[in-house]
Design a protein around this motif. Structure first.
Motif, PDB file in Angstrom:
ATOM      1  N   UNK A  96       0.858  -1.189   0.000  1.00  0.00           N
ATOM      2  CA  UNK A  96       0.000   0.000   0.000  1.00  0.00           C
ATOM      3  C   UNK A  96       0.890   1.233   0.000  1.00  0.00           C
ATOM      4  N   UNK A  97       0.328   2.353  -0.349  1.00  0.00           N
ATOM      5  CA  UNK A  97       1.075   3.605  -0.435  1.00  0.00           C
ATOM      6  C   UNK A  97       1.477   4.137   0.939  1.00  0.00           C
ATOM      7  N   UNK A  98       0.747   3.780   1.965  1.00  0.00           N
ATOM      8  CA  UNK A  98       0.901   4.356   3.295  1.00  0.00           C
ATOM      9  C   UNK A  98       2.239   4.080   3.978  1.00  0.00           C
ATOM     10  N   UNK A  99       2.659   5.064   4.776  1.00  0.00           N
ATOM     11  CA  UNK A  99       3.762   4.907   5.726  1.00  0.00           C
ATOM     12  C   UNK A  99       3.198   4.113   6.907  1.00  0.00           C
ATOM     13  N   UNK A 100       4.039   3.327   7.567  1.00  0.00           N
ATOM     14  CA  UNK A 100       3.578   2.535   8.706  1.00  0.00           C
ATOM     15  C   UNK A 100       3.244   3.421   9.904  1.00  0.00           C
ATOM     16  N   UNK A 101       2.053   3.218  10.448  1.00  0.00           N
ATOM     17  CA  UNK A 101       1.620   3.781  11.730  1.00  0.00           C
ATOM     18  C   UNK A 101       1.173   2.587  12.564  1.00  0.00           C
ATOM     19  N   UNK A 102       1.405   2.645  13.863  1.00  0.00           N
ATOM     20  CA  UNK A 102       1.032   1.510  14.705  1.00  0.00           C
ATOM     21  C   UNK A 102      -0.445   1.172  14.610  1.00  0.00           C
ATOM     22  N   UNK A 103      -1.261   2.158  14.338  1.00  0.00           N
ATOM     23  CA  UNK A 103      -2.680   1.956  14.100  1.00  0.00           C
ATOM     24  C   UNK A 103      -3.086   2.911  12.986  1.00  0.00           C
ATOM     25  N   UNK A 104      -3.935   2.492  12.100  1.00  0.00           N
ATOM     26  CA  UNK A 104      -4.373   3.403  11.048  1.00  0.00           C
ATOM     27  C   UNK A 104      -5.682   4.084  11.392  1.00  0.00           C
ATOM     28  N   UNK A 105      -6.100   3.950  12.635  1.00  0.00           N
ATOM     29  CA  UNK A 105      -7.286   4.654  13.117  1.00  0.00           C
ATOM     30  C   UNK A 105      -6.848   5.860  13.940  1.00  0.00           C
ATOM     31  N   UNK A 106      -7.691   6.875  13.992  1.00  0.00           N
ATOM     32  CA  UNK A 106      -7.425   8.027  14.833  1.00  0.00           C
ATOM     33  C   UNK A 106      -6.366   8.968  14.300  1.00  0.00           C
ATOM     34  N   UNK A 107      -6.277   9.125  13.030  1.00  0.00           N
ATOM     35  CA  UNK A 107      -5.301  10.033  12.445  1.00  0.00           C
ATOM     36  C   UNK A 107      -5.164   9.851  10.951  1.00  0.00           C
ATOM     37  N   UNK A 108      -5.618   8.731  10.475  1.00  0.00           N
ATOM     38  CA  UNK A 108      -5.572   8.477   9.035  1.00  0.00           C
ATOM     39  C   UNK A 108      -6.497   9.459   8.320  1.00  0.00           C
ATOM     40  N   UNK A 109      -6.181   9.824   7.087  1.00  0.00           N
ATOM     41  CA  UNK A 109      -7.053  10.749   6.336  1.00  0.00           C
ATOM     42  C   UNK A 109      -8.484  10.219   6.253  1.00  0.00           C
ATOM     43  N   UNK A 110      -9.434  11.064   6.528  1.00  0.00           N
ATOM     44  CA  UNK A 110     -10.846  10.672   6.529  1.00  0.00           C
ATOM     45  C   UNK A 110     -11.367  10.348   5.133  1.00  0.00           C
ATOM     46  N   UNK A 111     -10.681  10.834   4.100  1.00  0.00           N
ATOM     47  CA  UNK A 111     -11.136  10.600   2.725  1.00  0.00           C
ATOM     48  C   UNK A 111     -10.629   9.290   2.124  1.00  0.00           C
ATOM     49  N   UNK A 112      -9.898   8.491   2.913  1.00  0.00           N
ATOM     50  CA  UNK A 112      -9.400   7.204   2.425  1.00  0.00           C
ATOM     51  C   UNK A 112      -8.098   7.276   1.659  1.00  0.00           C
ATOM     52  N   UNK A 113      -7.536   8.465   1.539  1.00  0.00           N
ATOM     53  CA  UNK A 113      -6.256   8.597   0.834  1.00  0.00           C
ATOM     54  C   UNK A 113      -5.124   8.017   1.692  1.00  0.00           C
ATOM     55  N   UNK A 114      -3.972   7.857   1.098  1.00  0.00           N
ATOM     56  CA  UNK A 114      -2.822   7.269   1.798  1.00  0.00           C
ATOM     57  C   UNK A 114      -2.351   8.188   2.922  1.00  0.00           C
ATOM     58  N   UNK A 115      -1.953   7.588   4.022  1.00  0.00           N
ATOM     59  CA  UNK A 115      -1.436   8.306   5.183  1.00  0.00           C
ATOM     60  C   UNK A 115       0.080   8.303   5.083  1.00  0.00           C
ATOM     61  N   UNK A 116       0.621   9.370   4.578  1.00  0.00           N
ATOM     62  CA  UNK A 116       2.059   9.428   4.298  1.00  0.00           C
ATOM     63  C   UNK A 116       2.822  10.367   5.230  1.00  0.00           C
ATOM     64  N   UNK A 117       2.110  11.073   6.108  1.00  0.00           N
ATOM     65  CA  UNK A 117       2.753  11.975   7.068  1.00  0.00           C
ATOM     66  C   UNK A 117       2.966  11.249   8.388  1.00  0.00           C
ATOM     67  N   UNK A 118       4.041  11.611   9.098  1.00  0.00           N
ATOM     68  CA  UNK A 118       4.307  11.028  10.410  1.00  0.00           C
ATOM     69  C   UNK A 118       4.628   9.556  10.311  1.00  0.00           C
ATOM     70  N   UNK A 119       4.325   8.828  11.349  1.00  0.00           N
ATOM     71  CA  UNK A 119       4.576   7.394  11.371  1.00  0.00           C
ATOM     72  C   UNK A 119       6.050   7.069  11.266  1.00  0.00           C
TER      73      UNK A 119
END
Length: 169
Positions: A117-140
């Motif tokens: 997947x495009x996303x950077x690893x976060x310990x959980x993808x809830x509670x900070x992931x983009x609400x629009x379903x796009x890739x979470x690439x910041x932080x993590x």
């Protein structure tokens, strides 16, 4: 509908680095960076936009409107009808699309090979992931990227719709 086959990979990338060679088996043994290169080259060749899915997009497609552990229900016993995992794979990948698809006609979402997947690893993808379903690439943890889906190597528990794995890109 299917995982990218070695035949398709070879046509775009000019090489096949897969361990389990067969043109109709999924491409495997490819890094996140090389998968992004594949998407870019495919986009260029077809004049259509291709990219890796976000984690949210991947799970949405895998679940196909289900809310259960797997797209077909909660019972691990049914996994063999839908995918290849450690309990039935014979310790190798298999030709794509041989098992049942999910409700939306997508094959091999719970096994055979995992998908980047495009996303950077976060310990959980809830509670900070983009609400629009796009890739979470910041932080993590920028060193790791997300893999989703099961694998020929995984037990049934690790093939659930919500299962997440991290790996170095």
């Amino acid at each position: 509908r299917y995982e990218v086959t070695q035949e398709q990979w070879q046509a775009i990338m000019g090489a096949n680095t897969s361990r389990f060679k067969d043109p109709k088996k999924p491409a495997e043994m490819v890094s996140w960076d090389v998968c992004r290169d594949f998407a870019a080259k495919l986009s260029e060749k077809t004049k259509r936009k291709f990219s890796l899915p976000s984690e949210a997009e991947w799970e949405y497609a895998c679940r196909a409107e289900s809310t259960t552990e797997f797209c077909f229900g909660d019972a691990e016993a049914g996994l063999g009808e839908y995918d290849w995992f450690s309990g039935n794979s014979g310790h190798m990948t298999h030709v794509v699309g041989q098992k049942k698809p999910n409700k939306w006609g997508l094959y091999d979402m719970h096994g055979n090979v995992s998908e980047w997947c495009e996303d950077v690893w976060h310990d959980s993808y809830e509670g900070g992931a983009p609400a629009d379903g796009s890739a979470w690439v910041e932080g993590g943890n920028q060193r790791f990227r997300v893999l989703r889906g099961g694998s020929w190597l995984f037990n049934a528990t690790n093939c659930r719709s919500a299962y997440r794995l991290r790996n170095i890109q």
